[in-house]
Every structure is written in structure tokens, then in C-alpha cells.
Motif scaffolding. Structure first.
Motif, PDB file in Angstrom:
ATOM      1  N   ALA A  42     132.080 -89.229  35.143  1.00 36.83           N
ATOM      2  CA  ALA A  42     131.093 -89.535  33.875  1.00 36.83           C
ATOM      3  C   ALA A  42     131.764 -90.231  32.574  1.00 36.83           C
ATOM      4  O   ALA A  42     131.653 -91.825  32.145  1.00 36.83           O
ATOM      5  CB  ALA A  42     129.664 -89.270  33.507  1.00 36.83           C
ATOM      6  N   TRP A  43     132.713 -89.593  32.128  1.00 37.72           N
ATOM      7  CA  TRP A  43     133.599 -90.126  31.226  1.00 37.72           C
ATOM      8  C   TRP A  43     133.785 -91.489  31.215  1.00 37.72           C
ATOM      9  O   TRP A  43     133.795 -91.643  30.610  1.00 37.72           O
ATOM     10  CB  TRP A  43     134.503 -89.116  30.411  1.00 37.72           C
ATOM     11  N   GLY A  44     134.540 -91.439  32.318  1.00 36.14           N
ATOM     12  CA  GLY A  44     135.906 -92.888  33.553  1.00 36.14           C
ATOM     13  C   GLY A  44     134.737 -93.532  33.450  1.00 36.14           C
ATOM     14  O   GLY A  44     135.304 -94.877  33.296  1.00 36.14           O
ATOM     15  N   MET A  45     133.157 -93.982  33.597  1.00 32.22           N
ATOM     16  CA  MET A  45     132.602 -94.845  33.372  1.00 32.22           C
ATOM     17  C   MET A  45     132.052 -94.965  32.177  1.00 32.22           C
ATOM     18  O   MET A  45     131.944 -96.411  32.141  1.00 32.22           O
ATOM     19  CB  MET A  45     131.203 -94.410  34.582  1.00 32.22           C
ATOM     20  N   TRP A  69     136.252-112.341  20.545  1.00 32.01           N
ATOM     21  CA  TRP A  69     136.872-111.013  20.251  1.00 32.01           C
ATOM     22  C   TRP A  69     136.075-110.382  21.480  1.00 32.01           C
ATOM     23  O   TRP A  69     136.005-109.417  21.935  1.00 32.01           O
ATOM     24  CB  TRP A  69     136.993-110.504  19.018  1.00 32.01           C
ATOM     25  N   LEU A  70     134.227-110.467  21.464  1.00 32.73           N
ATOM     26  CA  LEU A  70     133.742-109.604  22.607  1.00 32.73           C
ATOM     27  C   LEU A  70     134.782-109.676  23.839  1.00 32.73           C
ATOM     28  O   LEU A  70     134.846-108.063  24.772  1.00 32.73           O
ATOM     29  CB  LEU A  70     132.593-109.598  22.195  1.00 32.73           C
ATOM     30  N   GLY A  71     134.921-111.146  24.488  1.00 31.23           N
ATOM     31  CA  GLY A  71     135.493-111.017  25.660  1.00 31.23           C
ATOM     32  C   GLY A  71     136.578-110.618  25.907  1.00 31.23           C
ATOM     33  O   GLY A  71     136.261-109.986  26.647  1.00 31.23           O
ATOM     34  N   ARG A  72     137.507-111.131  24.838  1.00 30.23           N
ATOM     35  CA  ARG A  72     138.540-109.689  25.054  1.00 30.23           C
ATOM     36  C   ARG A  72     138.340-108.225  24.665  1.00 30.23           C
ATOM     37  O   ARG A  72     139.012-107.029  25.414  1.00 30.23           O
ATOM     38  CB  ARG A  72     139.719-110.169  23.851  1.00 30.23           C
ATOM     39  N   LEU A  73     137.262-108.471  24.029  1.00 26.07           N
ATOM     40  CA  LEU A  73     137.006-106.094  24.020  1.00 26.07           C
ATOM     41  C   LEU A  73     136.680-105.910  25.428  1.00 26.07           C
ATOM     42  O   LEU A  73     137.027-104.883  26.183  1.00 26.07           O
ATOM     43  CB  LEU A  73     135.831-105.938  23.222  1.00 26.07           C
ATOM     44  N   GLN A  74     135.550-106.787  26.298  1.00 25.79           N
ATOM     45  CA  GLN A  74     134.971-106.373  27.517  1.00 25.79           C
ATOM     46  C   GLN A  74     136.454-106.601  28.499  1.00 25.79           C
ATOM     47  O   GLN A  74     136.286-106.119  29.250  1.00 25.79           O
ATOM     48  CB  GLN A  74     133.956-107.558  28.432  1.00 25.79           C
ATOM     49  N   GLY A  75     137.610-107.187  28.446  1.00 26.94           N
ATOM     50  CA  GLY A  75     138.619-107.322  29.377  1.00 26.94           C
ATOM     51  C   GLY A  75     139.267-106.065  28.749  1.00 26.94           C
ATOM     52  O   GLY A  75     139.722-105.391  30.025  1.00 26.94           O
ATOM     53  N   GLY A  81     138.805 -98.768  31.475  1.00 29.13           N
ATOM     54  CA  GLY A  81     137.672 -98.379  32.449  1.00 29.13           C
ATOM     55  C   GLY A  81     137.934 -98.267  34.040  1.00 29.13           C
ATOM     56  O   GLY A  81     137.950 -96.744  34.679  1.00 29.13           O
ATOM     57  N   ASN A  82     138.889 -99.262  34.612  1.00 29.86           N
ATOM     58  CA  ASN A  82     139.732 -99.376  35.472  1.00 29.86           C
ATOM     59  C   ASN A  82     140.615 -97.596  35.586  1.00 29.86           C
ATOM     60  O   ASN A  82     140.664 -97.002  37.050  1.00 29.86           O
ATOM     61  CB  ASN A  82     140.328-100.171  36.156  1.00 29.86           C
ATOM     62  N   ILE A  83     141.123 -97.440  35.154  1.00 26.13           N
ATOM     63  CA  ILE A  83     142.685 -96.624  34.739  1.00 26.13           C
ATOM     64  C   ILE A  83     141.788 -95.142  34.467  1.00 26.13           C
ATOM     65  O   ILE A  83     141.872 -94.060  35.226  1.00 26.13           O
ATOM     66  CB  ILE A  83     143.376 -96.940  33.271  1.00 26.13           C
ATOM     67  N   THR A  84     140.428 -94.982  33.808  1.00 26.68           N
ATOM     68  CA  THR A  84     140.361 -93.637  33.647  1.00 26.68           C
ATOM     69  C   THR A  84     138.988 -93.426  34.791  1.00 26.68           C
ATOM     70  O   THR A  84     139.644 -91.820  35.152  1.00 26.68           O
ATOM     71  CB  THR A  84     138.771 -93.556  32.486  1.00 26.68           C
TER      72      THR A  84
END
Length: 101
Positions: A42-45, A69-75, A81-84
Motif C-alpha cells: 500500500a505504501w509502495g502504491m 513542473w507537475l509533468g516532471r513531478l509525475q515522471g 513508484g515503480n521502485i517502491t
């Protein structure tokens, strides 16, 4: 809000809501089974959720360059998120190897 079509908005918003429900259900399962590996999932999500919300906010404001910057934040949140999620998946794998539920 003309950066995206109405059907695309429906898909974006429903995907975010679905992710929130899945996160909550996984957390509850972790509590019921008293297994921290499910709470790790759940934390990883969470980073993926933050990333999705960031890009939806950017789209809401018609992809304004001031909010790029929101687009960069999303990336960045997608990468994190993929790592977690990978780490949480490994935690669940280890749990199955030890015979926990």
C-alpha cells in the motif's frame, strides 16, 4: 479544461479513484492478516497516486507552461513508484517463501 476530451477525463479520474480503492483494500488486508508486507505494498502504491494526481492537475489547467513542473513531478513519482512497488513485491515474495499469509 480543453486539454483532454471528456472520455479521457472520465478514464483519468476513474483510474485515480480505482487506485485509491485498491490501496485502501490492500491496507485493510494487511491489517486483518497482521502481515506488514501488504502494508508495504500500500505504501509502495502512494508515489504512483501522487504522480497521477499531479498530471491530472496539470491537465486541468490546460497544460499551462507555468505548471510544467507537475509533468516532471509525475515522471519522478512514476519512477519512484515503480521502485517502491518492486520492493513491495519482493517483500510479498519473501513472505510467501516463509509461509506467512
Amino acid at each position: 479544461m480543453n486539454a483532454l476530451s471528456f472520455p479521457t477525463w472520465v478514464i483519468h479520474i476513474s483510474s485515480i479513484l480505482e487506485w485509491i480503492v485498491a490501496l485502501a483494500l490492500i491496507w485493510q488486508y494487511g491489517e486483518r492478516t497482521q502481515n506488514p508486507a501488504w502494508k508495504h505494498l500500500a505504501w509502495g502504491m502512494l508515489p504512483a497516486l501522487v504522480g497521477a494526481m499531479a498530471v491530472v492537475v496539470w491537465h486541468y489547467f490546460d497544460n499551462t507552461p507555468a505548471l510544467a513542473w507537475l509533468g516532471r513531478l509525475q515522471g519522478a513519482m512514476t519512477l519512484l513508484g515503480n521502485i517502491t512497488l518492486m520492493l513491495a513485491g519482493y517483500s510479498l515474495y519473501r513472505m510467501t517463501r516463509t509461509g506467512q499469509t
